[in-house]
Motif scaffolding. Structure first.
Motif, PDB file in Angstrom:
ATOM      1  N   ARG A 243      -8.143  -2.496   3.205  1.00 13.04           N
ATOM      2  CA  ARG A 243      -7.177  -3.266   2.425  1.00 13.04           C
ATOM      3  C   ARG A 243      -7.069  -4.712   2.915  1.00 13.04           C
ATOM      4  NH1 ARG A 243      -2.538  -4.255   5.073  1.00 13.04           N
ATOM      5  NH2 ARG A 243      -1.941  -2.966   6.880  1.00 13.04           N
ATOM      6  N   PRO A 244      -6.540  -5.608   2.073  1.00 13.88           N
ATOM      7  CA  PRO A 244      -6.332  -6.998   2.485  1.00 13.88           C
ATOM      8  C   PRO A 244      -5.228  -7.104   3.544  1.00 13.88           C
ATOM      9  CG  PRO A 244      -6.233  -6.775   0.076  1.00 13.88           C
ATOM     10  CD  PRO A 244      -6.183  -5.402   0.653  1.00 13.88           C
ATOM     11  N   THR A 245      -5.277  -8.188   4.299  1.00 18.38           N
ATOM     12  CA  THR A 245      -4.199  -8.481   5.257  1.00 18.38           C
ATOM     13  C   THR A 245      -3.251  -9.538   4.695  1.00 18.38           C
ATOM     14  OG1 THR A 245      -5.449 -10.246   6.364  1.00 18.38           O
ATOM     15  CG2 THR A 245      -5.761  -7.995   7.176  1.00 18.38           C
ATOM     16  N   ALA A 246      -3.637 -10.141   3.572  1.00 16.18           N
ATOM     17  CA  ALA A 246      -2.797 -11.160   2.940  1.00 16.18           C
ATOM     18  C   ALA A 246      -3.045 -11.138   1.435  1.00 16.18           C
ATOM     19  CB  ALA A 246      -3.098 -12.546   3.513  1.00 16.18           C
ATOM     20  N   LEU A 247      -2.029 -11.557   0.693  1.00 16.20           N
ATOM     21  CA  LEU A 247      -2.146 -11.615  -0.764  1.00 16.20           C
ATOM     22  C   LEU A 247      -1.673 -12.967  -1.282  1.00 16.20           C
ATOM     23  CD1 LEU A 247      -0.633  -8.184  -1.948  1.00 16.20           C
ATOM     24  CD2 LEU A 247      -3.062  -8.779  -1.722  1.00 16.20           C
ATOM     25  N   LEU A 248      -2.425 -13.501  -2.243  1.00 14.25           N
ATOM     26  CA  LEU A 248      -1.925 -14.601  -3.058  1.00 14.25           C
ATOM     27  C   LEU A 248      -1.392 -13.968  -4.335  1.00 14.25           C
ATOM     28  CD1 LEU A 248      -1.612 -17.662  -3.614  1.00 14.25           C
ATOM     29  CD2 LEU A 248      -3.852 -17.582  -4.713  1.00 14.25           C
ATOM     30  N   VAL A 249      -0.127 -14.240  -4.655  1.00 14.16           N
ATOM     31  CA  VAL A 249       0.541 -13.595  -5.791  1.00 14.16           C
ATOM     32  C   VAL A 249       0.927 -14.669  -6.808  1.00 14.16           C
ATOM     33  CG1 VAL A 249       2.374 -12.010  -6.485  1.00 14.16           C
ATOM     34  CG2 VAL A 249       1.462 -11.908  -4.159  1.00 14.16           C
ATOM     35  N   THR A 250       0.656 -14.413  -8.077  1.00 12.67           N
ATOM     36  CA  THR A 250       0.767 -15.458  -9.089  1.00 12.67           C
ATOM     37  C   THR A 250       2.190 -15.747  -9.554  1.00 12.67           C
ATOM     38  OG1 THR A 250      -0.348 -16.277 -11.086  1.00 12.67           O
ATOM     39  CG2 THR A 250       0.535 -14.050 -11.169  1.00 12.67           C
ATOM     40  N   ASP A 251       3.194 -15.015  -9.059  1.00 15.94           N
ATOM     41  CA  ASP A 251       4.570 -15.261  -9.497  1.00 15.94           C
ATOM     42  C   ASP A 251       5.535 -14.659  -8.470  1.00 15.94           C
ATOM     43  OD1 ASP A 251       7.157 -14.482 -11.062  1.00 15.94           O
ATOM     44  OD2 ASP A 251       6.136 -15.874 -12.400  1.00 15.94           O
ATOM     45  N   ASP A 252       6.623 -15.390  -8.170  1.00 13.53           N
ATOM     46  CA  ASP A 252       7.604 -14.915  -7.193  1.00 13.53           C
ATOM     47  C   ASP A 252       8.214 -13.574  -7.575  1.00 13.53           C
ATOM     48  OD1 ASP A 252       7.292 -17.159  -5.586  1.00 13.53           O
ATOM     49  OD2 ASP A 252       8.912 -18.272  -6.547  1.00 13.53           O
ATOM     50  N   ILE A 253       8.447 -13.362  -8.873  1.00 13.57           N
ATOM     51  CA  ILE A 253       9.055 -12.104  -9.310  1.00 13.57           C
ATOM     52  C   ILE A 253       8.153 -10.923  -8.963  1.00 13.57           C
ATOM     53  CG2 ILE A 253       9.710 -10.751 -11.346  1.00 13.57           C
ATOM     54  CD1 ILE A 253      11.793 -12.763 -10.531  1.00 13.57           C
ATOM     55  N   ILE A 254       6.842 -11.095  -9.135  1.00 14.28           N
ATOM     56  CA  ILE A 254       5.896 -10.046  -8.745  1.00 14.28           C
ATOM     57  C   ILE A 254       5.986  -9.807  -7.235  1.00 14.28           C
ATOM     58  CG2 ILE A 254       3.476  -9.352  -8.712  1.00 14.28           C
ATOM     59  CD1 ILE A 254       2.997 -11.177 -11.099  1.00 14.28           C
ATOM     60  N   THR A 255       6.117 -10.890  -6.472  1.00 16.72           N
ATOM     61  CA  THR A 255       6.199 -10.793  -5.013  1.00 16.72           C
ATOM     62  C   THR A 255       7.414  -9.976  -4.584  1.00 16.72           C
ATOM     63  OG1 THR A 255       5.105 -12.930  -4.796  1.00 16.72           O
ATOM     64  CG2 THR A 255       6.278 -12.120  -2.866  1.00 16.72           C
ATOM     65  N   PHE A 256       8.553 -10.151  -5.283  1.00 18.86           N
ATOM     66  CA  PHE A 256       9.731  -9.355  -4.953  1.00 18.86           C
ATOM     67  C   PHE A 256       9.439  -7.867  -5.092  1.00 18.86           C
ATOM     68  CE2 PHE A 256      12.574 -13.082  -6.467  1.00 18.86           C
ATOM     69  CZ  PHE A 256      12.395 -13.714  -5.250  1.00 18.86           C
TER      70      PHE A 256
END
Length: 344
Positions: A243-256
């Motif tokens: 699995r990844p150790t970091a993620l780039l997420v396209t929206d703060d709401i998704i990150t929550f």
């Protein structure tokens, strides 16, 4: 007997045309004259007949806002409410009203737009999202109807647009994670039919390839701009054997949604997974941990888009038909140097 525009002019000691210009927010009327006339209008309880005025001027002084989804779903994402704040701020200042254009029950946005345009209910339309092969933009371009897009149109580069350089923004955010020592970086995207999703994926891939890092298809997950998408993406990615150790997420709401899911499973951010997100909504800084996010100037996107649309509606030339709002990286507690305990 109700006061008339002539009564206002006589009381203010100005011409009828001057009163008319004050009502229309004409830029050549001095602030002192406008203040005096408006005070008398209020004193005499005068309200202009905007319907009759629009029939004469062929202007409704109203802008349409094309909503990307039904209003109840739309308001779940603060991006749109913050963009609306910018739109309302400038439109109010310029003397324009706003009309929400929501798709009918069958979801056909084009049908709703055609009805509004042919009914001459608005002077121009603000589009809050950019889709690939968007039939709405195709129709408005062909009809020559004033419109502005928050985003970028691939098929119609002459469209009046206000945007973030999403390729550069995603590249910068991914590069930040790389500088923190991460070598296994995933990406959680929005819907693939949106131009913003494609642009941010392109920026992410560009940074990964330049750094000669592993590029794995299973580390790229698509979803909607909702918490549930983040929860589903987290469940899938954390279940991978590598699995990844970091993620780039396209929206703060998704990150929550990702943070909520990780917490329920006993993982810690950023100890077990670093997160870097987009939009910098007000709640991002208040989250636990505070979310690292790309500030794309959402208020300014809405404000500038409205400014450009009104200029176009009023026949004023717009030299730069694609305007870019600068982005900035806000590094907070959700992203950190790679934890030596995490297999990276």
């Amino acid at each position: 007997m109700a006061a008339t525009i002539k009564d206002i002019a006589l009381r203010a000691g100005v011409s009828v045309s001057t009163v008319s210009r004050v009502i229309s927010n004409h830029p050549r009327i001095s602030p002192q004259t406008a203040k005096k006339v408006r005070a008398i209008m209020q004193e005499l309880n005068y309200h202009p007949n905007l319907t009759a005025k629009s029939l004469v001027s062929k202007s409704t002084k109203t802008l349409g806002i094309l909503l990307p989804k039904q209003a109840d779903v739309l308001l779940l994402n603060p991006f749109f409410t913050e963009a609306m704040r910018g739109i309302v701020s400038y439109s109010t200042r310029a003397g324009y009203d706003l009309l929400m254009i929501g798709p009918p029950s069958n979801g056909e946005e084009l049908e709703a737009v055609i009805r509004i345009v042919r009914g001459k209910r608005v002077d121009g339309i603000l589009i809050l999202h950019s889709r690939v092969n968007d039939p709405v933009i195709a129709y408005l371009q062909k009809d020559g109807f004033p419109h502005v897009l928050i985003g970028r149109s691939e098929e119609y580069p002459s469209t009046l647009t206000v945007d973030t350089d999403n390729v550069a923004a995603a590249y910068d955010a991914t590069h930040c994670l790389i500088r923190q020592g991460h070598r296994k970086i995933g990406f959680v995207s929005g819907p693939p039919n949106l131009v913003v999703s494609r642009d941010r994926l392109e920026g992410y891939r560009k940074a990964i390839r330049e750094a000669k890092l592993p590029e794995r298809d299973e580390w790229i997950v698509e979803g909607d701009f909702l918490q549930e998408s983040g929860f589903r993406a987290m469940s899938f990615l954390m279940g991978l054997p590598d699995r990844p150790t970091a993620l780039l997420v396209t929206d703060d709401i998704i990150t929550f949604g990702i943070v909520r899911g990780l917490t329920e499973l006993g993982y810690r951010v950023p100890d077990d997974l670093s997160l870097f997100s987009f939009n910098n909504i007000s709640l991002a800084e208040l989250a636990n941990p505070p979310i690292s996010s790309v500030d794309i100037g959402i208020f300014q996107l809405g404000y500038t888009a409205t400014h450009l649309l009104i200029a176009d509606v009023e026949g004023r030339s717009v030299a730069d038909r694609r305007q870019i709002i600068p982005h900035r990286l806000l590094i907070r507690g959700s992203s950190a140097p790679l934890n030596p305990r995490v297999k990276g």
